[in-house]
Each structure stands twice: as C-alpha cells, then as structure tokens.
Design a protein around this motif. Structure first.
Motif, PDB file in Angstrom:
ATOM      1  N   ARG A  53       5.478  -6.016  -5.855  1.00 23.05           N
ATOM      2  CA  ARG A  53       4.025  -6.223  -5.969  1.00 23.05           C
ATOM      3  C   ARG A  53       3.300  -4.885  -5.895  1.00 23.05           C
ATOM      4  N   GLY A  54       3.784  -3.995  -5.017  1.00 19.55           N
ATOM      5  CA  GLY A  54       3.162  -2.673  -4.886  1.00 19.55           C
ATOM      6  C   GLY A  54       3.298  -1.848  -6.144  1.00 19.55           C
ATOM      7  N   SER A  55       4.447  -1.988  -6.824  1.00 18.13           N
ATOM      8  CA  SER A  55       4.681  -1.201  -8.039  1.00 18.13           C
ATOM      9  C   SER A  55       4.049  -1.847  -9.270  1.00 18.13           C
TER      10      SER A  55
ATOM     11  N   ASN B 189       9.851   8.316  -0.295  1.00 21.19           N
ATOM     12  CA  ASN B 189       8.578   7.867   0.275  1.00 21.19           C
ATOM     13  C   ASN B 189       8.820   7.536   1.760  1.00 21.19           C
ATOM     14  N   SER B 190       8.551   8.525   2.641  1.00 29.16           N
ATOM     15  CA  SER B 190       8.872   8.354   4.073  1.00 29.16           C
ATOM     16  C   SER B 190       8.044   7.234   4.714  1.00 29.16           C
ATOM     17  N   LYS B 191       6.799   7.063   4.253  1.00 25.95           N
ATOM     18  CA  LYS B 191       5.962   6.002   4.814  1.00 25.95           C
ATOM     19  C   LYS B 191       6.566   4.636   4.506  1.00 25.95           C
ATOM     20  N   LEU B 192       6.997   4.471   3.242  1.00 22.47           N
ATOM     21  CA  LEU B 192       7.627   3.205   2.860  1.00 22.47           C
ATOM     22  C   LEU B 192       8.920   3.000   3.635  1.00 22.47           C
TER      23      LEU B 192
ATOM     24  N   GLY C  72       2.971   6.194  -2.591  1.00 26.00           N
ATOM     25  CA  GLY C  72       4.064   7.153  -2.725  1.00 26.00           C
ATOM     26  C   GLY C  72       5.220   6.713  -3.596  1.00 26.00           C
ATOM     27  N   GLY C  73       5.078   5.564  -4.270  1.00 29.14           N
ATOM     28  CA  GLY C  73       6.150   5.099  -5.153  1.00 29.14           C
ATOM     29  C   GLY C  73       7.116   4.155  -4.451  1.00 29.14           C
TER      30      GLY C  73
ATOM     31  N   VAL D 233       0.834  -1.210   0.000  1.00 26.69           N
ATOM     32  CA  VAL D 233       0.000   0.000   0.000  1.00 26.69           C
ATOM     33  C   VAL D 233       0.863   1.253   0.000  1.00 26.69           C
ATOM     34  N   ALA D 234       1.958   1.237   0.778  1.00 26.43           N
ATOM     35  CA  ALA D 234       2.842   2.411   0.831  1.00 26.43           C
ATOM     36  C   ALA D 234       3.449   2.699  -0.544  1.00 26.43           C
ATOM     37  N   VAL D 235       3.844   1.650  -1.263  1.00 30.24           N
ATOM     38  CA  VAL D 235       4.411   1.833  -2.601  1.00 30.24           C
ATOM     39  C   VAL D 235       3.368   2.422  -3.544  1.00 30.24           C
ATOM     40  N   ARG D 236       2.144   1.933  -3.460  1.00 30.30           N
ATOM     41  CA  ARG D 236       1.098   2.432  -4.344  1.00 30.30           C
ATOM     42  C   ARG D 236       0.770   3.895  -4.066  1.00 30.30           C
TER      43      ARG D 236
END
Length: 242
Positions: free
Chosen positions: A72-74, A46-49, A39-40, A34-37
């Motif tokens: 998978r996120g990307s 992407n600080s969350k990732l 913020g990349g 979800v974090a990748v989706r």
C-alpha cells in the motif's frame, strides 16, 4: 465481577485483547505505509521501515499484514493518502500534550481529537503551542539483568557519542541527538549489548505535577488519545505520581 461466569470473563478479556491487538496492527500498518513512502519499500535501504517491521514482528503482526502495508505504501495496492501530522494541546491543569498522528483526513481527525480534549478538561491548541516544551531525541533502553556490566555499558554509550546516560533501578537509559541515534545504536549492538527498545521520541524539557483531581482526568485523557486509531504516539510533560 462476582457472580459472573469465569468463562464470560475470559471471553471478555480475550475480546478486549483482540481489539487492542487489532488497533496496534492498524497503527503499525500506517507507520509502515508512511515509512515506505518516505524511504522506499526495501528495508535494507530504509532504516525507518526496518525498525517498524521489527516492532511489528515483536508484536506478532502476521507477515501478510506487513507485506500488504508495504505494497500500500509503494502504491502497488493503491494505498490511502496517509500523512504524518503533529497535533498539540493542553490537558487538565495546563499539562502539555503532543500527538504524533497518521491520517488520511486532517479535518476529521482534528475534530475527533478536539472532542476528546474537551471531554476530559483539556483543549486542542494551535501548531507550536507546546512543541517548544519538548526535545526530539534518540532514546535507548537497556534492561539491567544478572551479569550485566553497567559501568561498561555506560562507557560504551559515551564512547559512541551519547548525550546522556542514566542508571535507573532496573534499566539504563541512554539519550542521543537524532543525528547520532543510529550510530550509537549500531555501536552498542555490534558490541553485543542487548537493547530493550530504541526509538526517536519527544522528551519534555521539564515535567509538571498535577492535583489528584487533575491527575485522574489527565489519565483518562491520555488513555482516550492513545486509543484513537489515528494517534501513533502521545507525549506529555505531566509526571504521574505513581
């Protein structure tokens, strides 16, 4: 367990630990996807990732699992259609329960959560029924160790823009607005303060004590919810007697 082989006990404990580790890795993978989706795939941008990867490494999650979740996120591996959802409900005695969930099937997850609530004397509610009882805040925990300058750390937190700082028996708890969270965290780290944990969380505005009977059922409800594969975090206004 008297009369059982100690090796059987050790095997049982190891199997339980392996199962718990597997569930943790599954939840961390979903968080990474979800974090990748959102913020990349670049943790530097992407600080969350970046935060989730740090948590995954602290949990000894293998690097190949982390990279697979990022891919998978990307979409590189055709990731599942995962989304973040808040579910709300009531536990025994009317205690509020707020769940952060990641799922690829809302209907399936809602049905399974409703069954858990029903089994332990609660009920899954409508959207908005208990969320107003919580505040979304940044929460930073610093363990008190020998030589730590408690007053100095508290002053730094205030200088950085924290909303509140409380000294507990063995820690310092710093709360911030969600907007100031990153700034306060970075400021403390740049000043050399070691953080035990730092996260965005939901804090109850008030807490609720329950009868002994309701407390027992509430503990079972919370354990069952935390054990569900799709549930990432469980928040409640129930205040344990312990």
């Amino acid at each position: 367990m008297s009369g059982h082989s100690k090796w059987a006990n050790i095997k049982h404990k190891k199997a339980k630990m392996d199962a718990q580790k597997g569930k943790l890795y599954t939840k961390l993978s979903k968080m990474i996807i979800v974090a990748v989706r959102e913020g990349g795939p670049d943790p530097n941008a992407n600080s969350k990732l970046r935060d989730i990867i740090e948590k995954a490494r602290e949990a000894n999650m293998p690097n190949e699992n982390i990279m697979r979740a990022i891919k998978r996120g990307s979409g590189e591996l055709g990731g599942a259609n995962m989304e973040e959802v808040l579910y709300e409900g009531y536990g025994p005695g009317g205690a509020a329960v707020l769940l952060e969930v990641m799922t690829d099937n809302r209907n399936r997850t809602a049905g399974e959560l409703r069954h858990i609530f029903d089994k332990y004397g609660g009920n899954l509610g409508e959207a908005g029924c208990v969320a107003w009882m919580f505040e979304k805040k940044g929460l930073i925990i610093i363990e008190k160790s020998d030589g730590i300058d408690v007053d100095g750390v508290m002053m730094l937190a205030i200088e950085a823009g924290a909303d509140d700082v409380e000294e507990q028996d063995d820690s310092i708890e710093i709360t911030t607005s969600t907007e100031r969270f990153e700034d306060v965290r970075k400021f403390l780290q740049e000043k050399g303060v070691k953080l035990s944990s730092a996260e965005i969380t939901y804090l109850p505005k008030t807490t609720l004590s329950l009868s002994e009977k309701d407390s027992e059922m509430m503990e079972k409800l919370l354990e069952a919810l935390e054990d569900h594969d799709d549930v990432q975090n469980v928040y409640t206004n129930y205040e344990s007697a312990e």
